[in-house]
Design an enzyme around this catalytic site. Structure first.
Site, PDB file in Angstrom:
ATOM      1  N   ASN A  37       0.815  -1.214   0.000  1.00 40.43           N
ATOM      2  CA  ASN A  37       0.000   0.000   0.000  1.00 40.43           C
ATOM      3  C   ASN A  37       0.856   1.275   0.000  1.00 40.43           C
ATOM      4  O   ASN A  37       1.649   1.499   0.917  1.00 40.43           O
ATOM      5  CB  ASN A  37      -0.891  -0.041   1.252  1.00 40.43           C
ATOM      6  N   HIS A 122     -14.493  -4.436  11.012  1.00 42.65           N
ATOM      7  CA  HIS A 122     -14.071  -3.129  11.534  1.00 42.65           C
ATOM      8  C   HIS A 122     -15.272  -2.257  11.865  1.00 42.65           C
ATOM      9  O   HIS A 122     -16.073  -1.947  10.980  1.00 42.65           O
ATOM     10  CB  HIS A 122     -13.261  -2.360  10.496  1.00 42.65           C
ATOM     11  N   ARG A 147     -13.613  -5.222  15.720  1.00 39.43           N
ATOM     12  CA  ARG A 147     -12.547  -4.287  16.105  1.00 39.43           C
ATOM     13  C   ARG A 147     -13.158  -2.905  16.250  1.00 39.43           C
ATOM     14  O   ARG A 147     -13.867  -2.460  15.342  1.00 39.43           O
ATOM     15  CB  ARG A 147     -11.453  -4.273  15.022  1.00 39.43           C
ATOM     16  N   TYR A 159      -6.581   8.036  12.101  1.00 40.16           N
ATOM     17  CA  TYR A 159      -6.483   6.964  11.118  1.00 40.16           C
ATOM     18  C   TYR A 159      -7.600   5.929  11.282  1.00 40.16           C
ATOM     19  O   TYR A 159      -7.875   5.468  12.386  1.00 40.16           O
ATOM     20  CB  TYR A 159      -5.131   6.249  11.224  1.00 40.16           C
ATOM     21  N   ASP A 214      -6.985  -1.668  17.751  1.00 40.21           N
ATOM     22  CA  ASP A 214      -5.703  -1.532  17.041  1.00 40.21           C
ATOM     23  C   ASP A 214      -5.071  -0.187  17.399  1.00 40.21           C
ATOM     24  O   ASP A 214      -5.676   0.871  17.180  1.00 40.21           O
ATOM     25  CB  ASP A 214      -5.980  -1.603  15.528  1.00 40.21           C
ATOM     26  N   HIS A 216      -2.075   0.778  16.154  1.00 36.85           N
ATOM     27  CA  HIS A 216      -1.294   1.215  14.993  1.00 36.85           C
ATOM     28  C   HIS A 216       0.108   1.690  15.400  1.00 36.85           C
ATOM     29  O   HIS A 216       0.579   2.728  14.920  1.00 36.85           O
ATOM     30  CB  HIS A 216      -2.018   2.309  14.219  1.00 36.85           C
ATOM     31  N   GLU A 240      -3.860  -4.659  19.547  1.00 40.50           N
ATOM     32  CA  GLU A 240      -2.990  -4.864  18.375  1.00 40.50           C
ATOM     33  C   GLU A 240      -1.948  -3.761  18.233  1.00 40.50           C
ATOM     34  O   GLU A 240      -2.266  -2.576  18.397  1.00 40.50           O
ATOM     35  CB  GLU A 240      -3.898  -4.892  17.144  1.00 40.50           C
ATOM     36  N   GLU A 266       1.667  -7.154  11.495  1.00 37.63           N
ATOM     37  CA  GLU A 266       1.230  -6.881  10.121  1.00 37.63           C
ATOM     38  C   GLU A 266       2.319  -6.213   9.285  1.00 37.63           C
ATOM     39  O   GLU A 266       2.283  -6.317   8.066  1.00 37.63           O
ATOM     40  CB  GLU A 266      -0.066  -6.048  10.104  1.00 37.63           C
ATOM     41  N   ARG A 287       0.287 -11.742  13.334  1.00 41.47           N
ATOM     42  CA  ARG A 287      -0.637 -11.008  12.457  1.00 41.47           C
ATOM     43  C   ARG A 287      -0.151 -10.869  11.017  1.00 41.47           C
ATOM     44  O   ARG A 287      -0.729 -10.095  10.250  1.00 41.47           O
ATOM     45  CB  ARG A 287      -0.795  -9.580  13.014  1.00 41.47           C
ATOM     46  N   HIS A 316      -3.505 -10.627   8.890  1.00 39.50           N
ATOM     47  CA  HIS A 316      -3.885  -9.274   8.469  1.00 39.50           C
ATOM     48  C   HIS A 316      -4.779  -9.360   7.225  1.00 39.50           C
ATOM     49  O   HIS A 316      -4.390  -9.981   6.244  1.00 39.50           O
ATOM     50  CB  HIS A 316      -2.577  -8.537   8.144  1.00 39.50           C
ATOM     51  N   ASP A 320      -6.311  -3.506   1.497  1.00 38.03           N
ATOM     52  CA  ASP A 320      -5.139  -3.373   0.631  1.00 38.03           C
ATOM     53  C   ASP A 320      -4.371  -4.684   0.439  1.00 38.03           C
ATOM     54  O   ASP A 320      -3.309  -4.691  -0.187  1.00 38.03           O
ATOM     55  CB  ASP A 320      -4.214  -2.246   1.111  1.00 38.03           C
ATOM     56  N   GLU A 343      -8.997 -11.396  10.120  1.00 44.50           N
ATOM     57  CA  GLU A 343      -9.517 -10.050   9.855  1.00 44.50           C
ATOM     58  C   GLU A 343     -10.155 -10.055   8.465  1.00 44.50           C
ATOM     59  O   GLU A 343      -9.585 -10.585   7.510  1.00 44.50           O
ATOM     60  CB  GLU A 343      -8.367  -9.034   9.896  1.00 44.50           C
ATOM     61  N   TRP A 406       3.677   6.066  13.103  1.00 44.62           N
ATOM     62  CA  TRP A 406       2.485   5.863  12.288  1.00 44.62           C
ATOM     63  C   TRP A 406       1.415   5.142  13.071  1.00 44.62           C
ATOM     64  O   TRP A 406       1.673   4.170  13.706  1.00 44.62           O
ATOM     65  CB  TRP A 406       2.845   5.046  11.052  1.00 44.62           C
TER      66      TRP A 406
HETATM   67  O1  KDG Z   1      -1.745  -0.551   4.550  1.00 43.77           O
HETATM   68  C1  KDG Z   1      -1.923  -0.372   5.925  1.00 43.77           C
HETATM   69  C2  KDG Z   1      -3.192  -1.044   6.376  1.00 43.77           C
HETATM   70  O2  KDG Z   1      -3.266  -2.342   5.875  1.00 43.77           O
HETATM   71  C3  KDG Z   1      -3.279  -1.110   7.874  1.00 43.77           C
HETATM   72  O3  KDG Z   1      -3.226   0.160   8.412  1.00 43.77           O
HETATM   73  C4  KDG Z   1      -4.545  -1.758   8.320  1.00 43.77           C
HETATM   74  O4  KDG Z   1      -3.806  -1.765  10.609  1.00 43.77           O
HETATM   75  C5  KDG Z   1      -4.474  -2.256   9.738  1.00 43.77           C
HETATM   76  C6  KDG Z   1      -5.268  -3.449  10.058  1.00 43.77           C
HETATM   77  O5  KDG Z   1      -5.122  -3.952  11.173  1.00 43.77           O
HETATM   78  O6  KDG Z   1      -6.010  -3.903   9.195  1.00 43.77           O
HETATM   79 MG    MG Z   2      -3.534  -3.205  12.249  1.00 45.26          MG
END
Ligand code: KDG
Ligand code: MG
Length: 406
Positions: A37, A122, A147, A159, A214, A216, A240, A266, A287, A316, A320, A343, A406
């Site tokens: 991605n 989600h 989630r 995000y 999550d 992130h 996560e 992931e 993951r 994961h 994407d 997921e 991020w």
């Molecule tokens: O490309 C990044 C995404 O796949 C990611 O941010 C999604 O964190 C994510 C998830 O748990 O699906």
């Molecule tokens: Mg994630």
């Protein structure tokens, strides 16, 4: 049998997907997903310039040998670009092998260990009422676990949570301008807010619904330990990516302070990224996705390494990962004894029209289907109608403008 052709196909039915299509001298074809991605064209170049020329003439049945040849032979090992490219080759070769055998891939991986795959969907909202509606929507779709993510009071754009602003495409987390969207972040506000969100979700849906959250990768080890401890009363299925994943030892601190189950991986791309985590049993779920981890071949090794340490899987599965990468993961899930959860975000109708797949989501369970191979066919004519469009994941800044994890 010999590989006579390997082509990289890029298509953007709503978002970019990179697919490798391998053809043998007997006319059997195999597909692999190489989507990374926001950095798609780097993998395209790696495949076209450095991998495809090496594949022509190889025996497609020699999957392990081809994997080692591409991984060790490059000298420059690991990294998301390299491993996404190797993953595409690996999955395409497993697809060919299973098609030649006339069997769905999961049969070659040991056969089914269960009837179907439990999923999580989600749910997100700018605030708690919107989140609760979103949870109801996921449950209505059949998901049995959810989630939960929300906006944070005081922050404009977080995000994975839509801001309410007009957006350029169906994907609210992605910019198709020349530069990434900028989102904002405040760790203290986030740490205060999350327990209140989980409390509200538990009050509405009761104690039994499995909930996930999550982070992130946004917290320091101390902050992650504090969060894991503060959400303990809400009995998460998993927390996560609570810290930036490259610091494996950071998870020791989180573990010492909490029994909240932890999931990570992931953004990992080799088994070495898990060594401390698995040897010391610092996580509960791995993951990684087939697409970013070098394919089915190393994922099987990861799953077995995890099983030895009583760790389960949670592949994961965002939008994407293309349906090709998704299908590959579902075959592994069905066969692996230590499967945990999958997921599942699903894809747009346009994506499903380009990638016709045998996998199904019915009655709350995913199943990879019974078509020989991984069970995905790419309609190249439909794909050609959606040319590549540059697009980026967002960048995250603190209120004072500092770039944040991020
Ligand atoms: O490309 C990044 C995404 O796949 C990611 O941010 C999604 O964190 C994510 C998830 O748990 O699906
Ligand atoms: Mg994630």
């Amino acid at each position: 049998m010999k590989i006579v052709d390997a082509r990289v196909i890029v298509t953007c039915p709503g978002r970019n997907f990179v697919t490798l299509k391998i053809t043998t001298d007997e006319g059997v074809t195999g597909l692999g997903d190489a989507t990374l991605n926001g950095r798609e064209q780097a993998v395209v170049a790696y495949l076209r310039e450095h991998v495809v020329p090496l594949l022509i003439g190889l025996d497609p049945h020699r999957i392990e040998d081809t994997w080692q040849y591409l991984y060790r032979g490059a000298y420059w090992r690991r990294g998301p670009v390299t491993m996404a490219a190797i993953a595409a080759v690996d999955v395409a070769l497993w697809d060919v092998k299973a098609k030649v055998a006339g069997l769905p891939l999961y049969q070659l991986l040991g056969g089914a260990s269960r009837e179907g795959l439990r999923t999580y969907g989600h749910a997100n909202g700018r605030d708690i009422p919107e989140l609760l509606d979103s949870v109801r929507a996921r449950l209505a779709e059949g998901h049995t676990s959810v989630r939960v993510q929300t906006g944070v009071p005081g922050l404009r754009r977080v995000y994975g949570v839509h801001s309410g602003d007009p957006v350029p495409s169906g994907d609210r987390s992605r910019s198709e301008d020349a530069r990434p969207l900028v989102e904002d972040w405040d760790t203290a506000a986030y740490l205060r807010h999350v327990p209140t969100v989980l409390e509200a979700v538990r009050a509405e849906f009761g104690p039994e619904l499995p909930l996930l959250h999550d982070v992130h990768h946004r917290l320091s080890p101390q902050q992650a330990a504090r969060l894991a401890k503060s959400v303990e009363p809400y009995d998460l299925f998993w927390l996560e990516d609570c810290t930036p994943a490259e610091n494996q030892a950071a998870l020791r601190l989180v573990r010492q302070h909490s029994t909240t189950p932890l999931a990570i991986g992931e953004v990992f791309n080799t088994i070495h990224d898990y060594k401390t985590l698995l040897d010391e049993q610092l996580v509960d779920f791995v993951r990684s996705a087939v697409t970013h981890f070098g394919g089915i071949t190393p994922m099987r090794k990861l799953f077995d390494y995890a099983a030895v340490n009583q760790v389960r899987t949670g592949i994961h599965g965002p939008e994407d990962i293309s349906p090709v990468g998704m299908a590959a993961g579902l075959h592994l899930d069905l066969a692996a004894h230590n499967f945990g959860i999958q997921e599942y975000s699903g894809h747009t109708d346009a994506t499903n029209a380009v990638f016709r797949h045998a996998y199904t989501f019915e009655g709350g369970y995913l199943h990879p289907g019974e078509a020989p191979g991984i069970g995905v066919e790419l309609d190249e004519e439909a794909a050609a109608a959606f040319p590549y469009r540059p697009g980026y994941l967002p960048v995250n800044r603190l209120v004072d403008g500092t770039v944040h994890d991020w």
